[in-house]
Scaffold this active site. Structure first.
Site, PDB file in Angstrom:
ATOM      1  N   TYR A  92      -9.074  -5.231  10.956  1.00 34.11           N
ATOM      2  CA  TYR A  92     -10.331  -4.919  10.275  1.00 34.11           C
ATOM      3  C   TYR A  92     -10.166  -5.033   8.779  1.00 34.11           C
ATOM      4  O   TYR A  92      -9.053  -5.206   8.298  1.00 34.11           O
ATOM      5  CB  TYR A  92     -10.839  -3.537  10.683  1.00 34.11           C
ATOM      6  CG  TYR A  92      -9.928  -2.374  10.358  1.00 34.11           C
ATOM      7  CD1 TYR A  92     -10.070  -1.668   9.158  1.00 34.11           C
ATOM      8  CD2 TYR A  92      -8.926  -1.958  11.242  1.00 34.11           C
ATOM      9  CE1 TYR A  92      -9.244  -0.593   8.857  1.00 34.11           C
ATOM     10  CE2 TYR A  92      -8.110  -0.884  10.950  1.00 34.11           C
ATOM     11  CZ  TYR A  92      -8.268  -0.216   9.751  1.00 34.11           C
ATOM     12  OH  TYR A  92      -7.451   0.856   9.455  1.00 34.11           O
ATOM     13  N   TYR A 139       0.778  -1.246   0.000  1.00 36.95           N
ATOM     14  CA  TYR A 139       0.000   0.000   0.000  1.00 36.95           C
ATOM     15  C   TYR A 139       0.806   1.292   0.000  1.00 36.95           C
ATOM     16  O   TYR A 139       0.224   2.366  -0.134  1.00 36.95           O
ATOM     17  CB  TYR A 139      -0.980  -0.024   1.188  1.00 36.95           C
ATOM     18  CG  TYR A 139      -2.030  -1.087   1.020  1.00 36.95           C
ATOM     19  CD1 TYR A 139      -3.069  -0.908   0.117  1.00 36.95           C
ATOM     20  CD2 TYR A 139      -1.965  -2.278   1.719  1.00 36.95           C
ATOM     21  CE1 TYR A 139      -4.017  -1.884  -0.072  1.00 36.95           C
ATOM     22  CE2 TYR A 139      -2.915  -3.268   1.538  1.00 36.95           C
ATOM     23  CZ  TYR A 139      -3.940  -3.064   0.640  1.00 36.95           C
ATOM     24  OH  TYR A 139      -4.883  -4.040   0.443  1.00 36.95           O
TER      25      TYR A 139
END
Ligand code: COA
Length: 437
Positions: free
Chosen positions: A437, A151
């Site tokens: 998450y 990322y």
């Protein structure tokens, strides 16, 4: 931040839709209550190497995803056109920062089918989702990752690390406080409610922590209808002397096959609102009978419990990157936190996606409050410390989890006075995120 229905209703990003359409791929939203959800979920499960969902698991997943924006990429020419070849989920959340909180867009469920990998589908999904989150007015995007290498190219950086603690309880000599409140077992349903309530209070004191994501209520207590081995979860609460619940611990024990006294207790969650609750719950789990090893993940890198066990080498600690942030609006993000020292910084920020680049002046007063302005010229800030960096490093520095000195030595930022920058951007509380998450 309260749930924002408009988040669910947002259209997919037009630029990414066009770039995918040029490759004969369709990019669309997938409501959790629609027929298309099953194929979306199937793709996510396949991407994370899970099996197919049973009808019960599908129903539970629909519930968990009802408050998330789900998007999928579809290839009508494939043998399973109803199963997405690319997926992502997002929802509005809140991120704790030093001295406050900031609205943040959470991203999850990023997968691309093996048959369609390395053709730019993830890039289209991530860029599209970042533009959507910025347009929704969130100054920060955030995610947790399977691989550290994915990322940075989109401007994300690890801003809070997580420690895994493995403690040999035979070596522990409890040297911490012995609070006067009481520890009691509670049933799992009551524990779930306590986890939700305590998390909401505790998260506000730890930079890096976030609002419990939709559908996470049952994650630590095995209480959801599709939970595996939920009955193995043990739950205890701590009440202070006034009878107020101040902490909750949930854990599972796995017995040692050869010798029953060598069980392992795996902490699912330990939430403490007070130092007393923290000490009492750690002491409880470290003194369990028939347990010689306690394993706890997603802890802070400077856990106070390490100072409470009487033998440093009773614990082994391993650290890894965990909470990834991506600043989308520099003035809004930097203006939301407080700072370690007064000072004036001139920030020259580059951004690979051109979402948040520019020159900014960060002015911090004696109370640690900041004013952040975009500036046209460096002469506006001739008396300022100059810090040149990309949005990746600025995102890494945002919570105070890494020092400018370290990034300057690594050649990742250029600073006219790295130590002074570090004092300004520093924060007294080590950032931490206690969930995936
Ligand atoms: C990770 C994943 C989503 C990448 O999807 P993809 O469509 O193949 O990725 P793209 O083709 O859009 O690649 C985008 C960029 O990421 C790079 N990349 C992709 N996968 C990578 C990997 N595993 N490691 C390092 N770089 C990777 C590509 O080289 C490309 O780089 P560039 O655009 O800067 O030249 C996909 O492999 C996947 O689903 N993995 C399993 C599930 C998972 O781990 N998801 C991530 C959850 S956090």
């Amino acid at each position: 931040m309260t749930f924002d229905q408009t988040w669910l209703d947002r259209e997919v990003d037009g630029r990414s839709r066009a770039s995918l359409a040029a490759r004969e791929l369709e990019y669309r939203t997938v409501p959790a209550d629609s027929d298309a959800f099953e194929g979306w979920l199937h793709a996510v499960a396949r991407g994370f190497q899970d099996g197919e969902s049973s009808p019960e698991q599908l129903a539970a997943a629909r519930r968990r995803n009802a408050a998330r924006r789900l998007t999928g990429v579809y290839d009508a020419g494939g043998a399973l056109p109803a199963v997405a070849v690319g997926t992502v989920a997002s929802w509005p959340s809140e991120l704790t920062v030093p001295g406050g909180a900031v609205p943040a867009g959470a991203i999850s469920a990023v997968t691309v089918a093996q048959t369609h990998r390395r053709r730019g589908i993830a890039r289209a999904l991530l860029e599209g989702e970042l533009r959507t989150i910025a347009a929704a007015g969130c100054p920060v995007a955030m995610l947790t990752v399977t691989e550290s290498t994915l990322y940075g190219r989109y401007g994300f950086a690890a801003a809070a690390d997580a420690a895994t603690l493995d403690i040999d309880t035979r070596r522990v000599r409890w040297s911490g406080p012995r609070p006067e409140g009481r520890v009691d077992f509670v049933d799992r349903t009551a524990a779930r409610d306590l986890v939700v309530a305590l998390h909401e209070r505790v998260r506000r004191h730890t930079p890096g922590d976030i609002a419990l994501p939709p559908g996470h209520d049952d994650r630590f207590t095995g209480t959801d209808s599709d939970a595996k081995d939920g009955g193995d979860v043990r739950c205890v609460r701590y009440c202070d002397v006034a009878g107020e619940v101040r902490g909750i611990l949930t854990y599972r024990i796995s017995a040692h096959e050869g010798d029953i006294v060598h069980g392992t207790a795996k902490v699912s969650v330990l939430l403490a609102e007070t130092d007393d609750a923290y000490a009492a719950l750690w002491r409880f789990v470290l003194e369990l009978d028939l347990v010689s090893h306690v394993h706890a993940e997603l802890r802070a890198t400077d856990e106070p419990v390490l100072w409470m066990i009487g033998d440093w080498r009773a614990a082994s600690v391993s650290v890894s990157d965990h909470q990834y942030l991506r600043i989308l609006d520099v003035p809004a993000a930097l203006g939301a936190r407080t700072y370690g020292a007064a000072g004036r910084l001139f920030l020259r920020v580059t951004d690979p996606l051109a979402l948040a680049d520019g020159d900014f002046v960060l002015d911090v007063d004696g109370d640690g409050e900041a004013t952040v302005t975009r500036t046209a010229t460096r002469t506006d800030a001739s008396d300022a410390i100059v810090l040149e960096l990309s949005i990746v490093e600025l995102s890494a520095l945002y919570l105070g989890g890494v020092s400018v000195v370290a990034l300057a030595r690594a050649g990742r930022v250029s600073a006219s006075d790295a130590a002074a920058c570090a004092r300004v951007l520093g924060s007294p509380v080590t950032p931490r995120l206690g969930i995936w998450y």
